[in-house]
Design an enzyme around this catalytic site. Structure first.
Site, PDB file in Angstrom:
ATOM      1  N   TYR A 159       0.627  -1.234  -0.151  1.00  0.00           N
ATOM      2  CA  TYR A 159       0.083   0.061   0.095  1.00  0.00           C
ATOM      3  C   TYR A 159       0.898   1.313  -0.092  1.00  0.00           C
ATOM      4  O   TYR A 159       0.609   2.276  -0.825  1.00  0.00           O
ATOM      5  CB  TYR A 159      -1.057   0.054   1.245  1.00  0.00           C
ATOM      6  CG  TYR A 159      -1.815   1.086   1.386  1.00  0.00           C
ATOM      7  CD1 TYR A 159      -3.072   1.092   0.711  1.00  0.00           C
ATOM      8  CD2 TYR A 159      -1.366   2.297   2.157  1.00  0.00           C
ATOM      9  CE1 TYR A 159      -3.903   2.293   0.715  1.00  0.00           C
ATOM     10  CE2 TYR A 159      -2.333   3.526   2.172  1.00  0.00           C
ATOM     11  CZ  TYR A 159      -3.735   3.552   1.286  1.00  0.00           C
ATOM     12  OH  TYR A 159      -4.354   4.465   1.465  1.00  0.00           O
ATOM     13  N   LYS A 163       0.862   4.343  -2.917  1.00  0.00           N
ATOM     14  CA  LYS A 163       0.481   5.571  -2.733  1.00  0.00           C
ATOM     15  C   LYS A 163       1.639   6.494  -3.154  1.00  0.00           C
ATOM     16  O   LYS A 163       1.530   7.710  -3.484  1.00  0.00           O
ATOM     17  CB  LYS A 163      -0.192   5.817  -1.375  1.00  0.00           C
ATOM     18  CG  LYS A 163      -1.325   5.086  -1.273  1.00  0.00           C
ATOM     19  CD  LYS A 163      -2.383   5.661  -1.867  1.00  0.00           C
ATOM     20  CE  LYS A 163      -3.655   5.013  -1.796  1.00  0.00           C
ATOM     21  NZ  LYS A 163      -4.822   5.602  -2.664  1.00  0.00           N
TER      22      LYS A 163
END
Length: 263
Positions: A159, A163
């Site tokens: 993740y 991002k």
């Protein structure tokens, strides 16, 4: 004034059936924008559309898995065939991925997170850019995150990397597209009140052998604002970035974090 200018603006919000995406869709609709809401869960999409319509706005639901190029191509074909224009793209679709140390991350989990969070944003942006640059106008807003986008995020590597990649994608496309009339920026939330945050705290607490309440309090203690923003606060900033007031904000990431990164 042209006939095109007389028509309501059209926004496409990916991952718009829940959470921040739904709040963004509702906020844009309240501003008079027609919102096309895309996502994988039909029930959530229909619920989001119903909420907007009950408040007097207009919206349509579109099933789409942004990781699949064919789905994204069909999504844009449907939106443009129905409305003839696209003024706003909000790249919000994302999955959380695993909460686990580096050495136990499954390659399949890594690939899935990158496919949805990065490949999906790339595919949607590429399609939107083709239409917006032809018209000479448009707004694209990416949703990044404090964890990964701005700070290291232990136990959430896929993740975090996704991002950070979203911000790189945003900055580069902003540089390419602004001379052609397209405004590109990002909003970077920290922890945001809601069901998703509850899940994140629960998974992190399990890995750290503590409780979700302790994890939440440790983060809240670092926020000068004294707590976390809600989904509506993030949505309001996204909507503002799609207005002329922000025309000279180019390739920037605006934080909605309560100041956690400052402590």
């Amino acid at each position: 004034m042209t006939a095109d200018a007389d028509r309501p603006r059209v926004a496409l919000v990916t991952g718009g059936g829940r959470g921040i995406g739904r709040a963004v869709a509702q906020t844009l609709a309240a501003d008079g924008v027609h919102v096309a809401i895309a996502g994988r869960g039909r029930e959530a999409l229909d619920d989001a559309v119903a909420r907007i319509r009950s408040a007097g706005g207009t919206a349509t639901a579109h099933g789409c898995d942004v990781a699949h190029e064919g789905d994204v191509q069909q999504l844009f074909a449907d939106v443009l065939a129905t409305h003839g224009r696209l003024d706003i793209l909000v790249n919000n679709a994302a999955i959380e991925g695993p909460t686990t140390p580096l050495e136990t991350i499954a390659t399949s989990d890594w690939d899935h997170v990158i496919a949805v969070n990065v490949r999906g944003a790339f595919l949607a942006t590429r399609h939107a850019a083709a239409h917006m640059t032809a018209r000479g106008s448009g707004h694209i807003v990416f949703l990044s995150a404090l964890g990964g986008g701005l700070r290291a995020y232990p136990l959430r590597l896929p993740y975090a990397v996704s991002k950070a990649a979203v911000l790189a994608l945003m900055r580069t496309t902003a540089t390419e597209l602004r001379p052609r009339g397209v405004h590109v920026n990002a909003v970077t939330p920290g922890p945001v009140e809601g069901e998703r945050l509850d899940r994140v705290f629960a998974r992190r607490a399990k890995q750290l052998d503590t409780t979700p309440a302790v994890v939440a309090q440790q983060l809240a203690d670092r926020a000068p604002a004294g707590g976390f923003p809600d989904e509506a606060a993030v949505a309001r900033l996204v909507a503002l970035l799609c207005t002329p007031a922000f025309d000279y904000v180019v390739g920037q990431s605006l934080n909605v974090t309560g100041g956690i990164e400052l402590a």
